[in-house]
Design a protein around this motif. Structure first.
Motif, PDB file in Angstrom:
ATOM      1  N   VAL A 224       0.837  -1.162   0.027  1.00  0.00           N
ATOM      2  CA  VAL A 224      -0.102  -0.212  -0.043  1.00  0.00           C
ATOM      3  C   VAL A 224       0.818   1.437  -0.043  1.00  0.00           C
ATOM      4  N   GLY A 225       2.361   0.984  -0.114  1.00  0.00           N
ATOM      5  CA  GLY A 225       2.963   2.163  -0.130  1.00  0.00           C
ATOM      6  C   GLY A 225       3.734   2.763   1.026  1.00  0.00           C
ATOM      7  N   ALA A 226       3.541   2.000   2.186  1.00  0.00           N
ATOM      8  CA  ALA A 226       4.069   2.579   3.217  1.00  0.00           C
ATOM      9  C   ALA A 226       5.506   1.784   3.531  1.00  0.00           C
ATOM     10  N   PHE A 227       6.400   2.377   2.522  1.00  0.00           N
ATOM     11  CA  PHE A 227       7.831   1.685   2.773  1.00  0.00           C
ATOM     12  C   PHE A 227       8.329   1.896   3.877  1.00  0.00           C
ATOM     13  N   THR A 228       8.430   3.205   4.516  1.00  0.00           N
ATOM     14  CA  THR A 228       8.950   3.443   5.789  1.00  0.00           C
ATOM     15  C   THR A 228       8.482   2.382   6.603  1.00  0.00           C
ATOM     16  N   GLY A 229       7.064   2.528   6.695  1.00  0.00           N
ATOM     17  CA  GLY A 229       6.240   1.543   7.842  1.00  0.00           C
ATOM     18  C   GLY A 229       6.654   0.339   7.684  1.00  0.00           C
ATOM     19  N   GLY A 230       6.726  -0.184   6.466  1.00  0.00           N
ATOM     20  CA  GLY A 230       7.355  -1.854   6.413  1.00  0.00           C
ATOM     21  C   GLY A 230       8.653  -2.107   6.938  1.00  0.00           C
ATOM     22  N   VAL A 231       9.708  -0.987   6.510  1.00  0.00           N
ATOM     23  CA  VAL A 231      10.910  -1.073   7.254  1.00  0.00           C
ATOM     24  C   VAL A 231      10.846  -1.066   8.582  1.00  0.00           C
ATOM     25  N   PHE A 232      10.069   0.135   8.851  1.00  0.00           N
ATOM     26  CA  PHE A 232      10.069   0.215  10.577  1.00  0.00           C
ATOM     27  C   PHE A 232       9.464  -1.260  11.061  1.00  0.00           C
ATOM     28  N   HIS A 233       8.497  -1.880  10.675  1.00  0.00           N
ATOM     29  CA  HIS A 233       8.099  -3.122  11.219  1.00  0.00           C
ATOM     30  C   HIS A 233       9.139  -4.095  10.964  1.00  0.00           C
ATOM     31  N   VAL A 234       9.958  -3.808  10.194  1.00  0.00           N
ATOM     32  CA  VAL A 234      11.111  -5.015  10.328  1.00  0.00           C
ATOM     33  C   VAL A 234      11.865  -4.767  11.438  1.00  0.00           C
ATOM     34  N   MET A 235      12.370  -3.663  11.660  1.00  0.00           N
ATOM     35  CA  MET A 235      13.178  -3.479  12.971  1.00  0.00           C
ATOM     36  C   MET A 235      12.445  -3.719  14.223  1.00  0.00           C
ATOM     37  N   THR A 236      11.227  -3.435  14.558  1.00  0.00           N
ATOM     38  CA  THR A 236      10.818  -3.615  15.646  1.00  0.00           C
ATOM     39  C   THR A 236      10.573  -5.074  15.850  1.00  0.00           C
ATOM     40  N   HIS A 237      10.093  -5.641  14.627  1.00  0.00           N
ATOM     41  CA  HIS A 237       9.737  -7.084  14.429  1.00  0.00           C
ATOM     42  C   HIS A 237      11.188  -7.746  14.886  1.00  0.00           C
ATOM     43  N   ALA A 238      12.465  -7.302  14.421  1.00  0.00           N
ATOM     44  CA  ALA A 238      13.464  -8.070  14.509  1.00  0.00           C
ATOM     45  C   ALA A 238      13.723  -7.910  15.980  1.00  0.00           C
ATOM     46  N   PHE A 239      13.554  -7.079  16.964  1.00  0.00           N
ATOM     47  CA  PHE A 239      13.623  -6.919  18.330  1.00  0.00           C
ATOM     48  C   PHE A 239      12.777  -7.768  19.019  1.00  0.00           C
ATOM     49  N   PHE A 240      11.539  -7.791  18.761  1.00  0.00           N
ATOM     50  CA  PHE A 240      10.572  -8.626  19.640  1.00  0.00           C
ATOM     51  C   PHE A 240      10.697 -10.112  19.288  1.00  0.00           C
ATOM     52  N   LYS A 241      10.599 -10.097  17.951  1.00  0.00           N
ATOM     53  CA  LYS A 241      10.795 -11.671  17.460  1.00  0.00           C
ATOM     54  C   LYS A 241      11.878 -12.358  17.798  1.00  0.00           C
ATOM     55  N   ALA A 242      12.905 -11.515  17.811  1.00  0.00           N
ATOM     56  CA  ALA A 242      14.257 -12.208  18.180  1.00  0.00           C
ATOM     57  C   ALA A 242      14.158 -12.646  19.755  1.00  0.00           C
ATOM     58  N   LEU A 243      13.696 -11.700  20.572  1.00  0.00           N
ATOM     59  CA  LEU A 243      13.580 -11.803  21.801  1.00  0.00           C
ATOM     60  C   LEU A 243      12.647 -12.748  22.139  1.00  0.00           C
ATOM     61  N   LEU A 244      11.527 -12.890  21.589  1.00  0.00           N
ATOM     62  CA  LEU A 244      10.616 -14.271  21.706  1.00  0.00           C
ATOM     63  C   LEU A 244      11.174 -15.510  21.334  1.00  0.00           C
ATOM     64  N   PHE A 245      11.958 -15.518  20.349  1.00  0.00           N
ATOM     65  CA  PHE A 245      12.632 -16.900  20.042  1.00  0.00           C
ATOM     66  C   PHE A 245      13.667 -17.137  20.841  1.00  0.00           C
ATOM     67  N   LEU A 246      14.473 -16.134  21.459  1.00  0.00           N
ATOM     68  CA  LEU A 246      15.511 -16.393  22.346  1.00  0.00           C
ATOM     69  C   LEU A 246      14.995 -16.857  23.748  1.00  0.00           C
ATOM     70  N   GLY A 247      13.706 -16.019  24.238  1.00  0.00           N
ATOM     71  CA  GLY A 247      13.114 -16.299  25.327  1.00  0.00           C
ATOM     72  C   GLY A 247      12.770 -17.928  25.307  1.00  0.00           C
ATOM     73  N   ALA A 248      12.236 -18.422  24.005  1.00  0.00           N
ATOM     74  CA  ALA A 248      11.918 -19.765  23.982  1.00  0.00           C
ATOM     75  C   ALA A 248      13.069 -20.610  23.974  1.00  0.00           C
ATOM     76  N   GLY A 249      14.030 -20.260  23.487  1.00  0.00           N
ATOM     77  CA  GLY A 249      15.092 -21.142  23.582  1.00  0.00           C
ATOM     78  C   GLY A 249      15.406 -21.221  24.957  1.00  0.00           C
ATOM     79  N   SER A 250      15.682 -20.147  25.852  1.00  0.00           N
ATOM     80  CA  SER A 250      15.736 -20.252  27.256  1.00  0.00           C
ATOM     81  C   SER A 250      14.731 -21.200  28.002  1.00  0.00           C
ATOM     82  N   VAL A 251      13.587 -21.016  27.475  1.00  0.00           N
ATOM     83  CA  VAL A 251      12.670 -22.205  28.026  1.00  0.00           C
ATOM     84  C   VAL A 251      12.832 -23.504  27.604  1.00  0.00           C
ATOM     85  N   ILE A 252      13.387 -23.801  26.522  1.00  0.00           N
ATOM     86  CA  ILE A 252      13.584 -25.078  25.933  1.00  0.00           C
ATOM     87  C   ILE A 252      14.894 -25.649  26.847  1.00  0.00           C
TER      88      ILE A 252
END
Lengths: 499, 629, 105
Positions: free
Chosen positions: B322-350
């Protein structure tokens, strides 16, 4: 001068080998091939100088009368395109000789003499500039490989080698007819004698009308198509590759197959461009069918050596398609440059793959993938080499396979987007059959037989290191080859014009 | 300093070479030092460049590569804001995950191999985002695919893992073919592959929409493969076979966002390709929804996260479409933080659960793993889109654009984010609340992870919580947007994706989104916290509809039956039938005809020398007679 | 006028025709390989004789070149032929050509 030396040296050493006995044989053969390689590097240096200065270097060509009464000259020359293939030959032959270094063989002196003899013939094919001479070297190359397959091959070698021999000779016969036809159409000039000179043949060919050109075209194409091989002339190939001794297979797939693709570039394109234009869709179609068909065949194989054999058909199909889309008016240099680069890369990769198959066979006594597995646990270094060479074969960027494949597909794209899409399927299928093979052989739990997999010997390691380095090196520095052929490809573009 | 940018990818490459060639000879400490150190150095360099950049874009040439005809491709890097954002994410998150891996992998016998692969991955990933032309991008693109293959199948004794690795590589290759054809088409149209030249050409010939649509779709096929969009998403959940740090780094934070980067980089093309953009938006929003529904019924902690990744990637593509290029990249960044955190947390649990991944056998881990618990909770809130955590801002920017573009996208997006909030909190409650459902032995073994693992968690948690502030919508300065905007201005093309001025409309939309997410969280709390509901083991009891979703809509089975099996079947049959029975038989038949003819003619060879000589004499006489008379 | 030229040319022609015919018949009739070889020599000599006669009568030395050529060929042929016969004899204890029917199709 140096070109003559390149041809003569292996021949002299081959004769010398016949009188050598015992362990010395391999050493002499290896020395010979290494000297030849150094000579080849010198020639490369001369050629680069020539290209830089633009002055013709007399050391690079020989043109003396031979059978003057019928206009045959001993005319050989090294230009960029020839140089790439001569380099490939001189690079691979030492490796091929090394491959047998630790094996016991019957009559080693004959075996290595034949290999060197073959080297002479192959270099001859790549440098000949005279139709007659080209034909002679073309057929000479067949003799040693015939004996290598016949005497040192696996079971069932008699029938299969015979079939291979007949099939390829049949192709050559058509080529001979085409060459003679062209010869008879060359202008006579003052001497009253026709000539086999490549320039004259090409001019004669371009002077013919479409029907005549088509005859010449099919004559030459059949010979080259059988040699490469292209669907549906390929059935000799998997059996022959399978039954030949590993070194024979390497010669066949690494170098001899390039005779066909080289022939397309050097002999077919200049001789009959109009016929190529007319029949283009048919032959390009055949090449692309080759790619897809052979990929399917490779997927169906349960035997690793056959899998490589079929993968080779698929790769060569792509090369052939890249050459054949060369339509001069469109300035399609990508396809042909890609083909040359890919010939070089494919030679290295396929030899690497067959070497891997040989290393596995020498320890496990089988090529059957279902019986293997888990070798990576026992031989991690071997697994790494296998992976690198395999990645070269599936054309991962930064390996040698990529540059060629990219150029080929873009060349084909300029001809037809649909064809490029079909040809590009090799990217997917290549990964499918190669990864499948890798997984079956290397990954998984170690089985009782594979747990006995002995580590690589020094010589094997050296060979794998050389090949792996070449795979990466030519992926990172393809300009080494691209610079070499640029001027010649441009010359080809200028030379060939449609009517 | 910017001229030294070529060092950034080279450093991890050196790390890879040293570790890869040194192998077992290096001690684990040295391996960790080289592995983490090279990435940290790259991060510091990137950060320095970030501060010196000032919106400029510089081309740094490393070496010549391919020169054929009009095709001139160099190893050269384009350092502009977009590249720098990705470089920072890759090296920053990459470094944290490297540190985490020291603890996570410490008992693995192939410790050195693991770090070598990770460094190689960082190298290729940096290559991907730094390249100044499509081919260098493609190098990184394929290279990360190779690393992903190696790391998914890291424990290669397990056939299932190997199959997952192979699947990932092959599915990616399908996308790669599309990407490659797209690149070739770009080259054929604009005679260059350098970003600057291509975009300039596109800008000057903007009327040629048809070809840009085709290019756009081909490039998007590539993005579908790498970024796991419909129809090529099936490899990503399987890819969870790899070690958890790999899932965090490659299959959540960086590699899978390569597709987003590629399309954001090609923004100029997509602005001129309305149909392709529409396709991207549709595929993105469908993927977001589809993956979110599958996530509802997954019981493997990593699979839930995997589907959530697919779903979030869908949002990013929706944004790009829909043309929100900044928004997409912004979401890449925030997603990188929280999703990496979720996976690492999951790793810690495992890690704490001795390898158990089934959330039905967890529960009540809150007490045993306090740091993991808190950080995981922060990430869960962030992904659910609750302000002021980062996920809210980036998702909101995408949804706002979607609303302006087409209200249906927005609605579907809101439904997707409700589902996301629900299954993420379901995961959270089932894992950390309630009573422990594992074996006694596991319970005895429960422990918080070592420092090397928890510190990255804390750092990421801070980022996941705070990164959103870079992009507060409608504030005086949208920092992230300000920073990125020169990148999208490349080749003097100005893409207007600035957030619209604050309007009551947008405020209402934000309110609705937060309301929806809160409702979903409340439901999850009701079901899994208050009523202590635990998904049942056997599937008989659940309804047919649920079963279909739990089985991922049978897509894998469908692909298997519709593609893999037919290919196998065709190749098998055509080998046995066409190859052996027709082509080869035809060749042999020709040989047999000759043989037959020979068997007839050979009768003339009697073997008697006398007869031969007689025949010869007669023949000579006959010739004489013919000649004379 | 030399001695050769005194005798009319016809006589030479007749003689060499007879010699040649003898040679042909010998090759056809006899089964002993050595005799066959000798008969071949006979035919060659018949031709030689004829060539010499013509050469003398026409005073043209060209034909004599052929004569030397034939002698050389004949010598080579005998050398090779006898060597082959020796080998045949060693292997089969016979030089009867009817034994040599290995090439029967």
């Amino acid at each position: 001068m140096i070109t003559g030396l390149l041809i003569g040296l292996p021949f002299v050493f081959a004769l010398l080998l016949l009188f050598t006995k015992g362990d010395g044989v391999k050493r002499v053969a290896l020395t010979a091939s290494v000297i030849e390689f150094i000579l080849c590097i010198v020639a490369y240096y001369f050629l680069r100088q020539q290209q830089a200065t633009g002055n013709e270097d007399a050391r690079l060509f020989i043109n003396i009368g031979w059978v003057s009464s019928i206009g045959v000259n001993f005319n050989v020359a090294l230009d960029g395109i020839s140089m790439v293939l001569v380099l490939l030959t001189c690079f691979l032959i030492p490796l091929i000789i090394l491959c047998g270094y630790e094996k016991k063989q019957e009559h080693p002196s004959y075996f290595y003499a034949l290999i060197l003899f073959m080297q002479m013939a192959l270099i001859g094919v790549f440098v000949a500039r005279d139709g007659f001479l080209f034909y002679i070297f073309w057929e000479l190359a067949l003799i040693p490989i015939y004996f290598i397959c016949l005497i040192w091959g696996g079971e069932n070698r008699g029938t299969i080698t015979f079939k291979f021999f007949l099939y390829t000779t049949l192709g050559s016969l058509f080529m001979l007819a085409a060459l003679i036809y062209l010869y008879l159409n060359t202008s006579v000039g003052e001497t009253g004698i026709h000539t086999f000179n490549i320039q004259a043949l090409a001019e004669a060919g371009r002077g013919l009308n479409l029907t005549q050109q088509s005859c010449v075209f099919w004559g030459l194409f059949l010979a080259f198509a059988i040699k490469m091989p292209v669907f549906p002339f390929h059935t000799w190939q998997p059996d022959t590759y399978y039954n030949a001794p590993t070194q024979g297979t390497m010669l066949l797939s690494g170098i001899m197959l390039k005779m066909g693709t080289y022939g397309l570039i050097r002999w077919l394109l200049p001789m009959c461009p109009d016929a190529l234009n007319y029949w283009g869709a048919t032959v390009i179609g055949l090449s692309i069918i080759s790619i897809i068909y052979a990929s399917f065949m490779a997927i169906a194989q349960k035997d690793f050596k056959r899998l490589i054999a079929y993968s080779s058909i698929a790769h060569v199909g792509l090369i052939a398609a890249g050459v054949l889309v060369f339509l001069p008016l469109k300035e399609n240099t990508e396809g042909i440059t890609g083909a040359i680069v890919q010939m070089f890369s494919h030679g290295i990769n396929v030899v690497g793959l067959f070497l891997i198959a040989d290393i596995i066979f020498s320890r496990m006594n089988t090529f059957e993938m279902a019986k293997l597995g888990g070798i990576r646990n026992v031989a991690p270094k071997f697994a790494a080499f296998f992976l690198i060479i395999m990645m070269g074969s599936v054309a991962l960027p930064l390996t040698n396979g990529f540059v060629g494949e990219f150029l080929l597909i873009s060349g084909i794209y300029k001809y037809s987007a649909f064809a490029a899409g079909c040809a590009g399927l090799t990217i997917i299928f290549g990964a499918v059959y190669m990864l499948r093979g890798y997984q079956f052989i290397m990954l998984g739990e170690t089985k009782s037989n594979t747990s006995l997999f002995t580590p690589l010997t020094k010589i094997e390691t050296v060979m794998l290191v050389i090949i792996s380095c070449a795979v990466i090196f030519f992926g990172v520095c393809p300009n080494l080859i691209l610079d070499l052929v640029r001027s010649d490809v441009n010359a080809l573009v200028r030379e060939i014009k449609l009517k | 300093m910017i001229q030294l940018a070529w060092l950034i990818p080279i450093l991890p490459l050196i790390g890879f070479l040293v570790i890869g060639l040194g192998g077992k000879k290096l001690s684990k400490k040295l391996v960790s030092f080289i592995g983490c150190g090279s990435v940290l150095a790259a991060f510091i360099l990137s950060a320095t460049i970030f501060f010196q950049l000032n919106g400029s874009s510089t081309v740094v040439k490393l070496a010549d590569w391919i020169n054929v005809g009009k095709l001139n491709v160099d190893f050269s890097f384009l350092i502009d804001p977009l590249a720098v954002v990705f470089m920072l994410i890759i090296t920053g998150v990459g470094f944290l995950i490297h540190v985490y891996s020291i603890g996570y992998m410490k008992d693995d016998e192939k410790y050195d191999r693991f770090f070598a692969y990770l460094n190689l991955f960082i190298f290729f990933m940096l290559f991907l985002v730094m390249g100044d032309n499509y081919i260098v991008m493609f190098v990184g693109w394929e290279g990360v695919g190779l690393c992903s293959y190696l790391l998914i199948g890291f424990w290669f004794k397990n056939t299932e893992y190997n199959n997952a690795a192979k699947k990932a590589f092959i599915v990616n290759r399908i996308g790669d073919l599309g990407f490659l054809l797209g690149i070739i088409l770009i080259y054929v149209t604009s005679n260059s592959l350098n970003f600057d030249a291509v975009f300039l050409h596109v800008h000057n010939n903007a009327s040629n929409k048809e070809i840009y649509n085709l290019i756009g779709i081909l490039l998007f096929i590539g993005a579908c493969g790498k970024s796991a969009q419909i129809p090529l998403y099936t490899w990503l959940p399987d890819a969870m076979a790899g070690p958890t740090p790999v899932s965090a780094l490659i299959h959540a934070a960086t590699m899978v966002t390569a597709g987003v980067y590629m399309i954001a980089r090609s923004a100029v093309i997509f602005v001129n390709a309305p149909i392709a953009s529409e396709v991207i938006a549709i595929v993105g929003v469908s993927t977001a929804l589809l993956a979110a529904t599958i996530g509802l019924f997954q019981n493997d902690i990593k699979k839930v996260l995997a589907y959530s990744t697919v779903s979030q990637l869908g949002y990013m593509f929706l944004g790009l479409g829909v043309g929100a290029f900044t928004g997409g990249v912004f979401h890449v960044m925030t997603h990188a933080f929280f999703k990496a955190l979720l996976f690492l947390g999951a790793g810690s649990v495992i890690h704490a659960m001795s390898g158990e991944q089934d959330i039905r056998k967890m529960g009540g881990l809150k007490k045993a793993l306090p740091i993991t618990h808190i950080t995981f909770l922060i990430a869960t809130i962030a992904i659910s889109g609750i302000p002021p955590f980062s996920g809210f801002f980036s998702k909101d920017e995408i949804l706002a654009h979607a609303y302006n573009h087409n209200k249906i996208y927005w609605m579907l997006g809101i439904i997707g984010s409700m589902l996301t909030a629900f299954y993420m909190f379901r995961l959270y409650f089932l894992t950390f609340h309630g009573g422990f459902r594992g074996t006694g032995e596991q319970k005895h073994h429960l422990h918080e992870s070592p420092k090397s693992m928890t510190i990255p968690l804390v750092v990421l948690a801070v980022l996941a919580a705070g990164a959103g502030l870079l992009g507060i919508p409608n504030a005086h300065q949208h920092l992230f947007h300000e920073f990125l905007h020169p990148a999208f201005k490349s080749a003097s093309v100005w893409i207007d994706d600035a957030p619209k001025h604050f309007s009551m409309d947008e405020g209402r939309l934000m309110f609705l989104a937060v309301l929806a997410a809160s409702a979903a969280i409340y439901t999850a709390w009701l079901l899994y916290k208050k009523n202590n509901l635990v998904p049942i083991q056997n599937e008989i009891a659940i309804s047919k509809f649920q079963k279909i979703i739990a089985r991922k809509y049978y897509v894998d089975e469908f692909y298997d039956a519709a593609i893999r099996k037919p290919i196998d079947w065709v190749s098998e049959k055509s080998y046995k039938f066409i190859e052996l029975r027709i082509i080869d038989a035809l060749v042999n038949a020709i040989g047999n005809v000759v043989k037959w003819a020979a068997s007839v003619f050979r009768l003339a060879q009697s073997g008697s020398v006398g007869f031969y000589m007689f025949a010869m004499t007669i023949a000579v006489l006959a010739m004489l007679f013919v000649k004379l008379f | 006028m030399s001695a050769i030229q005194i005798i009319p040319l016809n006589w030479y022609v007749t003689l060499s025709a007879i010699l040649f015919a003898l040679g042909v018949l010998g090759v056809l009739y006899r089964r002993n390989a050595i005799i066959i070889l000798m008969c071949i020599e006979l035919m060659l000599n018949a031709v030689t004789l004829l060539l010499v006669a013509f050469s003398a009568h026409h005073s043209d030395p060209t034909a004599q070149v052929f004569v030397f050529f034939i002698m050389a060929v004949a010598a080579a042929e005998v050398a090779v032929g006898l060597a082959i016969l020796m080998m045949i004899y060693r292997n089969t204890k016979s030089i009867d050509i009817d034994i040599l029917n290995k090439l029967k199709g």
